[in-house]
Scaffold this motif. Structure first.
Motif, PDB file in Angstrom:
ATOM      1  N   LYS A 162      -6.527   9.635  -2.991  1.00 28.93           N
ATOM      2  CA  LYS A 162      -6.384   9.947  -4.413  1.00 28.93           C
ATOM      3  C   LYS A 162      -7.182   9.003  -5.315  1.00 28.93           C
ATOM      4  CE  LYS A 162      -1.759  11.925  -3.788  1.00 28.93           C
ATOM      5  NZ  LYS A 162      -0.330  11.852  -4.179  1.00 28.93           N
ATOM      6  N   ASP A 207      -2.293   8.516   3.499  1.00 30.71           N
ATOM      7  CA  ASP A 207      -3.717   8.281   3.239  1.00 30.71           C
ATOM      8  C   ASP A 207      -3.876   7.795   1.803  1.00 30.71           C
ATOM      9  OD1 ASP A 207      -6.427   8.207   3.157  1.00 30.71           O
ATOM     10  OD2 ASP A 207      -6.760  10.351   3.484  1.00 30.71           O
ATOM     11  N   TYR A 208      -3.686   6.498   1.607  1.00 31.96           N
ATOM     12  CA  TYR A 208      -3.628   5.950   0.255  1.00 31.96           C
ATOM     13  C   TYR A 208      -4.977   5.969  -0.470  1.00 31.96           C
ATOM     14  CZ  TYR A 208      -5.118   1.842   2.922  1.00 31.96           C
ATOM     15  OH  TYR A 208      -5.782   0.983   3.768  1.00 31.96           O
ATOM     16  N   SER A 241      -4.205   2.435  -8.080  1.00 29.71           N
ATOM     17  CA  SER A 241      -4.344   3.755  -7.458  1.00 29.71           C
ATOM     18  C   SER A 241      -3.812   3.779  -6.029  1.00 29.71           C
ATOM     19  CB  SER A 241      -5.819   4.186  -7.452  1.00 29.71           C
ATOM     20  OG  SER A 241      -6.324   4.265  -8.751  1.00 29.71           O
ATOM     21  N   ILE A 242      -3.829   2.650  -5.367  1.00 28.77           N
ATOM     22  CA  ILE A 242      -3.437   2.621  -3.948  1.00 28.77           C
ATOM     23  C   ILE A 242      -2.123   1.893  -3.697  1.00 28.77           C
ATOM     24  CG2 ILE A 242      -5.840   2.771  -3.204  1.00 28.77           C
ATOM     25  CD1 ILE A 242      -5.759  -0.212  -2.579  1.00 28.77           C
ATOM     26  N   SER A 243      -1.558   1.269  -4.743  1.00 28.05           N
ATOM     27  CA  SER A 243      -0.309   0.521  -4.581  1.00 28.05           C
ATOM     28  C   SER A 243       0.579   0.718  -5.795  1.00 28.05           C
ATOM     29  CB  SER A 243      -0.610  -0.970  -4.395  1.00 28.05           C
ATOM     30  OG  SER A 243       0.589  -1.717  -4.384  1.00 28.05           O
ATOM     31  N   GLU A 244       1.741   1.324  -5.573  1.00 26.28           N
ATOM     32  CA  GLU A 244       2.684   1.572  -6.665  1.00 26.28           C
ATOM     33  C   GLU A 244       3.897   0.653  -6.599  1.00 26.28           C
ATOM     34  OE1 GLU A 244       3.643   5.626  -6.058  1.00 26.28           O
ATOM     35  OE2 GLU A 244       1.705   6.383  -6.792  1.00 26.28           O
ATOM     36  N   LEU A 264       0.828  -1.200   0.000  1.00 30.46           N
ATOM     37  CA  LEU A 264       0.000   0.000   0.000  1.00 30.46           C
ATOM     38  C   LEU A 264       0.866   1.255   0.000  1.00 30.46           C
ATOM     39  CD1 LEU A 264      -2.774  -0.967   2.601  1.00 30.46           C
ATOM     40  CD2 LEU A 264      -3.027  -0.788   0.110  1.00 30.46           C
ATOM     41  N   ASN A 265       0.425   2.275  -0.712  1.00 24.18           N
ATOM     42  CA  ASN A 265       1.136   3.556  -0.704  1.00 24.18           C
ATOM     43  C   ASN A 265       1.163   4.132   0.705  1.00 24.18           C
ATOM     44  OD1 ASN A 265       1.397   3.316  -3.470  1.00 24.18           O
ATOM     45  ND2 ASN A 265      -0.350   4.638  -3.933  1.00 24.18           N
ATOM     46  N   SER A 266       2.176   4.921   0.990  1.00 29.99           N
ATOM     47  CA  SER A 266       2.302   5.545   2.306  1.00 29.99           C
ATOM     48  C   SER A 266       1.214   6.598   2.509  1.00 29.99           C
ATOM     49  CB  SER A 266       3.681   6.199   2.444  1.00 29.99           C
ATOM     50  OG  SER A 266       4.706   5.237   2.285  1.00 29.99           O
TER      51      SER A 266
END
Length: 456
Positions: A76, A72-73, A93-96, A68-70
């Protein structure tokens, strides 16, 4: 009440004895990699998601651990996407980033990114953990080590010959005799699909064929029919289901089956080259076996395909595998960079060695000698001797507390420490040491120089 601690399913803790055994395997594999001319590299534990996704097929993508992105994922995420609750579409959108699934794709990324610094052909090895969101079972974990060796920048089939020898060298060094190195060729599978008129169903055809040992001939045929392969094509496949004999006999049969496929003929030529090379050079304890049902890694393998089976009677999945990929780096923009590589399944190899009792007894003896603690003055005298022993490479330690002697001896026994040294008042007065062999019970009084001679 405090929560009982636990670890995620599919992961493990390793105690000192287990780590010693794993290091024994690591060191054996590493030494053979280096003898064969491979150089070490390391890549990050996680990669950008777009580096990994789409490289392993639909099943592989499903098993990749996303990070998960750091922060407040969710902030966006498009409102409509969030409302639809479609997790597959929302993932990007939530994991790069994602944990690496294997070492091969990160290696391809490494080669492209560092191509101007690399001398080709480039022989690299890599020993690092990988992660897969798989269902845990015996021999299958969510976190495990891979030990990979690859050559990129060469089309030569001598590389395949060397990899067969490398497998044989490693397993012979581990005393794991009787492994079977199975080999096939993607071109043969493509040729068979062409002959039966199923070029557009290559993956479906090979996935079904790969199950022959598990579900049997009739169920494989049923699965092929369900995937749209014609009855006429299945009839043409019949010789594959009864393919027996040694490497040469199977090749002769394949020549008959594939006499109308140029791609298939090319695959046969490549297999014959490898088999001829191995026949001339010989193997120590392993056996090379043709297996036309072998179909691993078809999303990127283009030539030879390898899989290593444990000795007969050992119930374990493959303990190694690999193959030739003609354009894996092409997915990152570097075209026509052929490569071939193999992997050793460390965790499964460890389980096999444990089951067969093949770990050397000496590998878990991390300390050679324990000094008994009789008090502050005696401990200081012992520490001076310990320093001298360590300076010459002898592993030694002092029991840290002045406890009952029997407890200190029990500690030495539990840790399988082979020697114990007693330094009391009399030894300090005579500048000597009482050395006890914990295996035989024999004791002797020695000087420091004599002690070093005994322990080295």
């Amino acid at each position: 009440m405090a929560q009982k601690p636990s670890i995620p399913k599919g992961t493990r803790d390793f105690n000192p004895q287990e780590v010693a055994k794993r290091n024994y395997i690591f060191n054996t594999i590493r030494s053979k990699f280096e003898i064969f001319g491979f150089q070490p590299i390391e890549t990050p534990s996680f990669e950008n998601s777009d580096t990994l996704m789409g490289k392993y097929g639909e099943e592989g993508d499903r098993l990749i651990f996303k990070i998960l992105n750091s922060g407040d994922y969710l902030s966006k995420v498009n409102e409509d996407l969030y409302t639809s609750k479609d997790s597959n579409k929302m993932t990007s959108s939530i994991s790069e980033k994602a944990l690496r699934y294997d070492l091969t794709v990160p290696f391809a990324r490494y080669v492209v990114q560092h191509q101007n610094e690399i001398d080709f052909p480039f022989k690299r090895y890599q020993i690092q953990p990988v992660w897969r969101a798989d269902r845990p079972q015996k021999g299958r974990f969510r976190e495990f080590y891979q030990c990979d060796a690859d050559v990129v920048g060469s089309h030569s089939l001598w590389q395949e010959v060397e990899f067969v020898q490398l497998y044989d060298a490693v397993f012979s060094a581990l005393k794991l005799e009787g492994v079977t190195i199975k080999i096939n060729n993607r071109k043969i599978l493509s040729g068979i699909a062409e002959v039966i008129g199923a070029q557009d169903k290559l993956i479906d055809f090979t996935v079904a064929l790969d199950k022959l040992d598990k579900i049997g001939e009739e169920k494989v045929k049923d699965e092929m029919r369900s995937k749209g392969i014609s009855e006429e094509g299945i009839i043409k496949l019949q010789p594959l289901f009864t393919l027996k004999g040694d490497f040469g006999n199977q090749i002769a049969e394949l020549k008959t089956i594939l006499n109308t496929s140029e791609e298939g003929k090319k695959g046969i030529e490549e297999l014959e080259f490898i088999n001829t090379g191995i026949a001339a050079l010989g193997l120590k304890t392993a056996t090379l076996q043709l297996d036309v049902t072998l179909a691993r890694g078809l999303n990127y393998y283009t030539g030879a395909i390898f899989e290593v089976a444990a000795p007969e009677g050992v119930h374990m999945g493959s303990i190694g595998g690999g193959g030739r990929y003609d354009d894996l780096t092409g997915i990152f923009g570097l075209k026509d960079m052929s490569g071939v590589g193999v992997s050793f399944g460390l965790d499964r190899i460890a389980l096999v060695l444990e089951d067969l009792g093949l770990f050397p007894e000496t590998i878990t003896n991390t300390v050679k000698v324990l000094f008994i603690n009789f008090g502050e003055a005696e401990a200081m005298a012992s520490m001076k001797a310990i320093k001298s022993l360590r300076d010459v490479g002898v592993s030694a330690e002092l029991f840290p507390d002045n406890k009952k002697t029997i407890k200190q001896f029990n500690y030495a026994n539990k840790r399988n420490i082979p020697f114990v040294i007693l330094v009391g008042e009399s030894e300090m007065a005579s500048n000597t040491f009482t050395l006890k062999n914990m295996g035989t019970g024999d004791q002797q009084e020695v000087t420091l120089e004599e002690l070093i001679d005994v322990l080295i």
